[in-house]
Structure formats: C-alpha cells, structure tokens
Design a protein around this motif. Sequence first.
Motif, PDB file in Angstrom:
ATOM      1  N   LEU A  39       0.877  -1.417   0.192  1.00  0.00           N
ATOM      2  CA  LEU A  39      -0.105   0.144  -0.236  1.00  0.00           C
ATOM      3  C   LEU A  39       0.919   0.939   0.031  1.00  0.00           C
ATOM      4  CD1 LEU A  39      -3.073  -1.335   2.069  1.00  0.00           C
ATOM      5  CD2 LEU A  39      -3.109  -1.201   0.534  1.00  0.00           C
ATOM      6  N   ALA A  40       1.653   1.101   1.039  1.00  0.00           N
ATOM      7  CA  ALA A  40       2.944   2.621   0.390  1.00  0.00           C
ATOM      8  C   ALA A  40       3.416   2.762   0.294  1.00  0.00           C
ATOM      9  CB  ALA A  40       3.830   1.845   1.925  1.00  0.00           C
ATOM     10  N   ASP A  41       3.850   1.521  -1.285  1.00  0.00           N
ATOM     11  CA  ASP A  41       4.347   1.843  -1.880  1.00  0.00           C
ATOM     12  C   ASP A  41       3.829   1.797  -3.386  1.00  0.00           C
ATOM     13  OD1 ASP A  41       6.805   1.123  -1.447  1.00  0.00           O
ATOM     14  OD2 ASP A  41       6.929  -1.021  -1.391  1.00  0.00           O
ATOM     15  N   ASN A  42       2.066   2.129  -3.044  1.00  0.00           N
ATOM     16  CA  ASN A  42       1.342   2.006  -4.389  1.00  0.00           C
ATOM     17  C   ASN A  42       0.351   3.144  -3.680  1.00  0.00           C
ATOM     18  OD1 ASN A  42       1.991   0.471  -5.904  1.00  0.00           O
ATOM     19  ND2 ASN A  42       2.278  -1.237  -4.687  1.00  0.00           N
ATOM     20  N   VAL A  43       1.244   3.816  -3.502  1.00  0.00           N
ATOM     21  CA  VAL A  43      -0.003   5.026  -2.512  1.00  0.00           C
ATOM     22  C   VAL A  43      -0.588   5.903  -3.842  1.00  0.00           C
ATOM     23  CG1 VAL A  43       1.927   6.847  -1.694  1.00  0.00           C
ATOM     24  CG2 VAL A  43      -0.253   6.091  -0.454  1.00  0.00           C
ATOM     25  N   LYS A  44       0.039   6.885  -4.506  1.00  0.00           N
ATOM     26  CA  LYS A  44      -0.017   7.358  -5.617  1.00  0.00           C
ATOM     27  C   LYS A  44      -1.213   6.350  -6.495  1.00  0.00           C
ATOM     28  CE  LYS A  44       4.676   9.023  -6.385  1.00  0.00           C
ATOM     29  NZ  LYS A  44       5.828   8.415  -7.545  1.00  0.00           N
ATOM     30  N   ALA A  45      -1.779   5.250  -6.362  1.00  0.00           N
ATOM     31  CA  ALA A  45      -2.559   4.992  -7.098  1.00  0.00           C
ATOM     32  C   ALA A  45      -4.053   5.950  -6.046  1.00  0.00           C
ATOM     33  CB  ALA A  45      -2.507   3.700  -7.345  1.00  0.00           C
ATOM     34  N   ASN A  46      -5.598   5.372  -6.213  1.00  0.00           N
ATOM     35  CA  ASN A  46      -6.356   4.872  -5.563  1.00  0.00           C
ATOM     36  C   ASN A  46      -5.729   4.764  -4.535  1.00  0.00           C
ATOM     37  OD1 ASN A  46      -8.988   5.475  -4.596  1.00  0.00           O
ATOM     38  ND2 ASN A  46      -9.558   5.706  -6.220  1.00  0.00           N
ATOM     39  N   ILE A  47      -5.535   5.713  -3.150  1.00  0.00           N
ATOM     40  CA  ILE A  47      -5.815   4.490  -1.851  1.00  0.00           C
ATOM     41  C   ILE A  47      -7.296   3.968  -1.401  1.00  0.00           C
ATOM     42  CG2 ILE A  47      -5.642   6.397  -0.421  1.00  0.00           C
ATOM     43  CD1 ILE A  47      -3.278   3.730   0.196  1.00  0.00           C
ATOM     44  N   GLY A  48      -7.833   4.433  -1.917  1.00  0.00           N
ATOM     45  CA  GLY A  48      -9.649   4.519  -1.473  1.00  0.00           C
ATOM     46  C   GLY A  48      -9.221   2.578  -1.842  1.00  0.00           C
ATOM     47  N   GLU A  49      -9.311   2.824  -3.192  1.00  0.00           N
ATOM     48  CA  GLU A  49      -9.475   0.696  -4.324  1.00  0.00           C
ATOM     49  C   GLU A  49      -8.441   0.281  -4.140  1.00  0.00           C
ATOM     50  OE1 GLU A  49      -9.561   2.007  -8.181  1.00  0.00           O
ATOM     51  OE2 GLU A  49     -11.208   3.325  -8.075  1.00  0.00           O
ATOM     52  N   LEU A  50      -7.504   0.728  -3.233  1.00  0.00           N
ATOM     53  CA  LEU A  50      -6.324  -0.065  -2.901  1.00  0.00           C
ATOM     54  C   LEU A  50      -6.386  -0.930  -2.283  1.00  0.00           C
ATOM     55  CD1 LEU A  50      -2.960   1.261  -4.149  1.00  0.00           C
ATOM     56  CD2 LEU A  50      -3.967  -1.130  -4.953  1.00  0.00           C
ATOM     57  N   VAL A  51      -7.081  -0.532  -0.264  1.00  0.00           N
ATOM     58  CA  VAL A  51      -7.100  -0.540   0.591  1.00  0.00           C
ATOM     59  C   VAL A  51      -8.652  -1.812   0.531  1.00  0.00           C
ATOM     60  CG1 VAL A  51      -8.750  -0.035   2.651  1.00  0.00           C
ATOM     61  CG2 VAL A  51      -6.589   1.380   2.094  1.00  0.00           C
ATOM     62  N   ASP A  52      -9.796  -0.908  -0.082  1.00  0.00           N
ATOM     63  CA  ASP A  52     -10.618  -2.513   0.090  1.00  0.00           C
ATOM     64  C   ASP A  52     -10.100  -3.364  -0.587  1.00  0.00           C
ATOM     65  OD1 ASP A  52     -12.680  -0.422   0.731  1.00  0.00           O
ATOM     66  OD2 ASP A  52     -13.406   0.853  -1.213  1.00  0.00           O
ATOM     67  N   GLU A  53      -9.067  -3.480  -2.126  1.00  0.00           N
ATOM     68  CA  GLU A  53      -8.944  -4.550  -2.678  1.00  0.00           C
ATOM     69  C   GLU A  53      -8.369  -5.625  -1.586  1.00  0.00           C
ATOM     70  OE1 GLU A  53      -6.473  -3.627  -6.389  1.00  0.00           O
ATOM     71  OE2 GLU A  53      -8.387  -2.782  -6.857  1.00  0.00           O
ATOM     72  N   ALA A  54      -7.240  -4.603  -0.429  1.00  0.00           N
ATOM     73  CA  ALA A  54      -7.164  -5.337   0.633  1.00  0.00           C
ATOM     74  C   ALA A  54      -7.080  -5.967   1.074  1.00  0.00           C
ATOM     75  CB  ALA A  54      -5.649  -4.249   1.401  1.00  0.00           C
ATOM     76  N   MET A  55      -8.429  -5.736   1.942  1.00  0.00           N
ATOM     77  CA  MET A  55      -9.543  -6.413   2.732  1.00  0.00           C
ATOM     78  C   MET A  55      -9.930  -6.901   2.110  1.00  0.00           C
ATOM     79  SD  MET A  55      -9.075  -4.432   5.073  1.00  0.00           S
ATOM     80  CE  MET A  55      -9.411  -2.839   6.020  1.00  0.00           C
ATOM     81  N   GLU A  56     -10.416  -7.434   1.006  1.00  0.00           N
ATOM     82  CA  GLU A  56     -10.795  -8.448   0.275  1.00  0.00           C
ATOM     83  C   GLU A  56      -9.836  -9.590  -0.241  1.00  0.00           C
ATOM     84  OE1 GLU A  56     -14.461  -9.013  -1.049  1.00  0.00           O
ATOM     85  OE2 GLU A  56     -14.634  -6.934   0.026  1.00  0.00           O
ATOM     86  N   ALA A  57      -9.177  -8.527  -0.202  1.00  0.00           N
ATOM     87  CA  ALA A  57      -7.580  -9.737  -0.025  1.00  0.00           C
ATOM     88  C   ALA A  57      -7.368 -10.420   0.954  1.00  0.00           C
ATOM     89  CB  ALA A  57      -6.343  -9.445  -1.383  1.00  0.00           C
ATOM     90  N   LEU A  58      -6.824 -10.221   2.401  1.00  0.00           N
ATOM     91  CA  LEU A  58      -6.846 -10.471   3.531  1.00  0.00           C
ATOM     92  C   LEU A  58      -8.517 -11.478   3.532  1.00  0.00           C
ATOM     93  CD1 LEU A  58      -5.120 -10.108   5.459  1.00  0.00           C
ATOM     94  CD2 LEU A  58      -6.599  -8.714   6.372  1.00  0.00           C
ATOM     95  N   MET A  59      -9.695 -11.061   3.782  1.00  0.00           N
ATOM     96  CA  MET A  59     -10.629 -11.848   4.262  1.00  0.00           C
ATOM     97  C   MET A  59     -10.884 -13.442   2.869  1.00  0.00           C
ATOM     98  SD  MET A  59     -14.555  -9.635   4.682  1.00  0.00           S
ATOM     99  CE  MET A  59     -13.839  -8.204   3.320  1.00  0.00           C
ATOM    100  N   GLY A  71     -16.850 -10.850   5.399  1.00  0.00           N
ATOM    101  CA  GLY A  71     -17.366 -10.136   5.554  1.00  0.00           C
ATOM    102  C   GLY A  71     -17.012  -8.929   7.063  1.00  0.00           C
ATOM    103  N   THR A  72     -15.935  -9.529   7.372  1.00  0.00           N
ATOM    104  CA  THR A  72     -15.687  -8.869   8.619  1.00  0.00           C
ATOM    105  C   THR A  72     -15.219  -7.080   8.142  1.00  0.00           C
ATOM    106  OG1 THR A  72     -13.949  -9.988   9.143  1.00  0.00           O
ATOM    107  CG2 THR A  72     -16.157 -10.608  10.383  1.00  0.00           C
ATOM    108  N   LEU A  73     -14.482  -7.508   7.291  1.00  0.00           N
ATOM    109  CA  LEU A  73     -12.887  -6.112   7.587  1.00  0.00           C
ATOM    110  C   LEU A  73     -14.280  -5.294   6.769  1.00  0.00           C
ATOM    111  CD1 LEU A  73     -10.325  -7.887   6.778  1.00  0.00           C
ATOM    112  CD2 LEU A  73     -10.406  -6.705   8.801  1.00  0.00           C
ATOM    113  N   PRO A  74     -13.998  -3.674   7.008  1.00  0.00           N
ATOM    114  CA  PRO A  74     -14.907  -2.497   6.118  1.00  0.00           C
ATOM    115  C   PRO A  74     -14.554  -3.045   5.055  1.00  0.00           C
ATOM    116  CG  PRO A  74     -13.600  -1.800   8.011  1.00  0.00           C
ATOM    117  CD  PRO A  74     -13.082  -2.867   7.795  1.00  0.00           C
ATOM    118  N   ARG A  75     -15.444  -1.128   3.955  1.00  0.00           N
ATOM    119  CA  ARG A  75     -14.770  -1.676   2.811  1.00  0.00           C
ATOM    120  C   ARG A  75     -15.026  -0.088   2.912  1.00  0.00           C
ATOM    121  NH1 ARG A  75     -14.603  -4.397  -2.367  1.00  0.00           N
ATOM    122  NH2 ARG A  75     -15.085  -2.739  -2.801  1.00  0.00           N
TER     123      ARG A  75
END
Length: 98
Positions: free
Chosen positions: A65-85, A93-97
């Motif tokens: 996430l830190a290395d790609n912060v220039k991208a849309n960070i909201g989308e990256l965080v959502d994708e990270a939460m989905e990947a983690l789940m 279904g427990t992590l927020p988006r």
Amino acid sequence: MAPSTNKELKDTLWRAANKLRGALSASQYKDVVLGLVFLKYVSDAHDESPDVGFAVPPSARWKFLADNVKANIGELVDEAMEALMAANPALAGTLPRL
C-alpha cells in the motif's frame, strides 16, 4: 505530491481520516479506522513471522500500500481488505470497505 516516506504516508492517511470523519458517523468512522489498524497489525505480524497468524497476500501488505500510494488508495485498501478476507475465511464479511 505523493508521500515517499512512512511518516509522509501516515500524515497523508491522517489527513484523509480527518476528511473522512467529517462525512461519517462516529460508528462508521470507527469501523474504517479499526479496519486499517487491523490491516497494519496483521501485515506487520506477517512480516515478522510469516508462518504464524493470518495469511496476508502481497496486495494486503502495508508495504504494498505504501509503495503504491500514488494510485487510488481507497481502491487499494478495499482490495487489500478483500484479499485478506479471501485468504482467511474466518474473516469473511468482517472487514470494512472505504
């Protein structure tokens, strides 16, 4: 200008959190912030001991996430939460988006 250090990333996230707080109720804001704290925690724990705790896919790691912060960070965080789940069915279904 995009953040280039960990401190700049944290400052950017703090400013974003302050903006977000204005648009969300306290309970919604809490869920988003605690989700980010959890993501940071499991990422750091995985970096220290990859075989212990949660499986953390590369796209859900804090460094990614830190290395790609220039991208849309909201989308990256959502994708990270989905990947983690997806990698940890007990979290389904427990992590927020954002």
